[in-house]
Design an enzyme around this catalytic site. Structure first.
Site, short mmCIF file in Angstrom:
data_model
loop_
_atom_site.label_atom_id
_atom_site.label_comp_id
_atom_site.label_asym_id
_atom_site.label_seq_id
_atom_site.Cartn_x
_atom_site.Cartn_y
_atom_site.Cartn_z
N ASN A 10 0.88 -1.18 0.00
CA ASN A 10 0.00 0.00 0.00
C ASN A 10 0.91 1.22 0.00
O ASN A 10 1.53 1.53 1.01
CB ASN A 10 -0.88 -0.04 1.26
CG ASN A 10 -1.64 1.26 1.48
OD1 ASN A 10 -1.77 2.09 0.57
ND2 ASN A 10 -2.14 1.45 2.70
N LYS A 12 0.18 4.35 -0.25
CA LYS A 12 -0.37 5.59 0.33
C LYS A 12 -0.07 6.76 -0.62
O LYS A 12 -0.08 6.56 -1.82
CB LYS A 12 0.20 5.79 1.73
CG LYS A 12 0.05 4.51 2.58
CD LYS A 12 0.34 4.68 4.03
CE LYS A 12 0.12 3.33 4.72
NZ LYS A 12 0.29 3.40 6.16
N HIS A 95 -9.22 1.44 5.25
CA HIS A 95 -7.91 1.58 5.89
C HIS A 95 -8.02 2.52 7.09
O HIS A 95 -8.78 3.49 7.05
CB HIS A 95 -6.88 2.12 4.89
CG HIS A 95 -5.49 2.08 5.42
ND1 HIS A 95 -4.99 3.07 6.24
CD2 HIS A 95 -4.51 1.15 5.29
CE1 HIS A 95 -3.75 2.74 6.58
NE2 HIS A 95 -3.44 1.59 6.01
N GLU A 97 -6.25 4.85 8.14
CA GLU A 97 -6.03 6.28 7.86
C GLU A 97 -7.28 6.91 7.26
O GLU A 97 -7.58 8.08 7.52
CB GLU A 97 -4.81 6.45 6.93
CG GLU A 97 -3.51 6.23 7.69
CD GLU A 97 -2.37 5.67 6.86
OE1 GLU A 97 -2.43 5.73 5.61
OE2 GLU A 97 -1.41 5.15 7.47
N GLU A 167 -5.07 -4.83 10.76
CA GLU A 167 -3.99 -3.87 10.94
C GLU A 167 -4.20 -3.11 12.25
O GLU A 167 -4.95 -2.12 12.28
CB GLU A 167 -3.96 -2.87 9.79
CG GLU A 167 -3.73 -3.49 8.44
CD GLU A 167 -3.18 -2.49 7.44
OE1 GLU A 167 -2.08 -2.73 6.94
OE2 GLU A 167 -3.84 -1.47 7.18
N GLY A 173 2.96 2.19 10.66
CA GLY A 173 3.94 3.25 10.47
C GLY A 173 4.68 3.63 11.74
O GLY A 173 5.36 4.65 11.78
N SER A 213 3.81 -2.22 10.18
CA SER A 213 5.27 -2.32 10.32
C SER A 213 5.83 -3.69 9.94
O SER A 213 6.76 -4.19 10.58
CB SER A 213 5.69 -1.92 11.74
OG SER A 213 5.30 -0.59 12.00
N GLY A 234 2.99 -1.13 4.16
CA GLY A 234 3.06 0.28 3.78
C GLY A 234 4.50 0.68 3.50
O GLY A 234 5.03 0.44 2.42
N GLY A 235 5.15 1.26 4.51
CA GLY A 235 6.51 1.80 4.36
C GLY A 235 7.49 0.89 3.64
O GLY A 235 8.19 1.34 2.72
P1 PGA Z 1 3.16 0.21 7.53
O1 PGA Z 1 1.68 0.45 6.93
O2 PGA Z 1 3.65 -1.09 6.92
O3 PGA Z 1 3.96 1.40 7.06
O4 PGA Z 1 3.05 0.13 9.01
C1 PGA Z 1 0.78 -0.62 6.78
C2 PGA Z 1 -0.52 -0.10 6.22
O5 PGA Z 1 -0.93 1.02 6.59
O6 PGA Z 1 -1.19 -0.78 5.41
#
Ligand code: PGA
Length: 249
Positions: A10, A12, A95, A97, A167, A173, A213, A234-235
């Site tokens: 993802n 973002k 999600h 966010e 999640e 993050g 993470s 994500g990251g």
């Molecule tokens: P992250 O994000 O791997 O950066 O923690 C995961 C996500 O929001 O899907």
């Protein structure tokens, strides 16, 4: 429906069109041998070029969000039909966010899921509890309520293409990951709840991803757990070498 290993990135609000092309050029040779399903959700603006770039590979491209409406006067929104037209093969919905920063409720996510099913766009539904909810032992209650509301009254047939991503909000993050045992325990509770509503055979076939993470040094321990079928990343999905390393399985 078949339960499969899915590694999804993802992105973002990251990457231009050029950066997307460069990433995929580097990634595609690395995924040739991977037997898991590899998915990437770039920003809307890069969907169409990404969809062209992955042709002939087994990487799937999808979106990070969409409107619940079919079409109309909704400035700034993107419809499921537009996503399919741009080459999207799945959509991430709910999600954390979107929930926390853009006020998405379970009711709205339900409407978006309905639209996705109508359009034939397979959704990844995200659920997760906050740190405070975990600390007050409410995790399972919060997660099962999210499932009940987001998936209310959908039939097994409608849910054929569904994937769920657990999640924990406190792990996204932040560098804090749920331990594999903690994630497994939660996944088991989610699967048991799904089994109660849609039946054990349905729950057994559902792919349940963990997100928060996930990195090269913790992905194996997480995926070794019996109820963790993949990861939403994500990251660590933004770098082709790092993501490439995680999808080689
Ligand atoms: P992250 O994000 O791997 O950066 O923690 C995961 C996500 O929001 O899907």
């Amino acid at each position: 429906m078949t339960r499969k290993t899915i590694i999804a990135g993802n992105w973002k609000m990251h990457k231009t069109i050029r950066e997307t092309i460069d990433f995929l050029e580097e990634l595609l040779p690395k995924v040739k041998k991977s037997t898991c399903e590899v998915r990437i959700a770039p920003p809307f603006t890069a969907l169409s070029v990404a969809a062209n770039a992955i042709k002939g590979s087994h990487v799937q491209i999808g979106a990070q969000n969409m409107s619940e409406a079919e079409e109309g006067a909704f400035t700034g929104e993107v419809s499921s039909r537009m996503l399919k037209d741009a080459g999207a093969q799945f959509v991430i919905l709910g999600h954390s966010e979107r929930r926390a920063l853009f006020g998405e409720t379970d009711e709205l996510i339900h409407a978006k899921l309905q639209r996705a099913f109508q359009e034939g766009l397979p959704p990844i539904l995200c659920i997760g509890e906050t740190e405070q909810q975990r600390e007050s032992n409410q995790s399972v209650q919060v997660l099962t309520t999210q499932i009940d509301k987001c998936l209310k009254e959908f039939s097994r047939e409608q849910l054929e293409t569904l994937v769920i991503a657990y999640e924990p909000v406190w792990a996204i993050g932040t560098g804090k990951t749920a331990t594999p045992e903690m994630a497994q325990e939660t996944h088991q509770a989610i699967r048991a709840h799904i089994a109660k509503i849609w039946g054990g055979d349905f729950a057994d076939q559902l792919s349940l991803l963990y997100g928060g993470s996930v990195k090269p040094d913790n992905i194996d321990a997480l995926l070794n757990q019996p109820d963790i079928d993949g990861a939403l990343i994500g990251g660590a999905s933004l770098d082709a070498a790092t993501f490439g390393q995680m999808v080689q399985r």
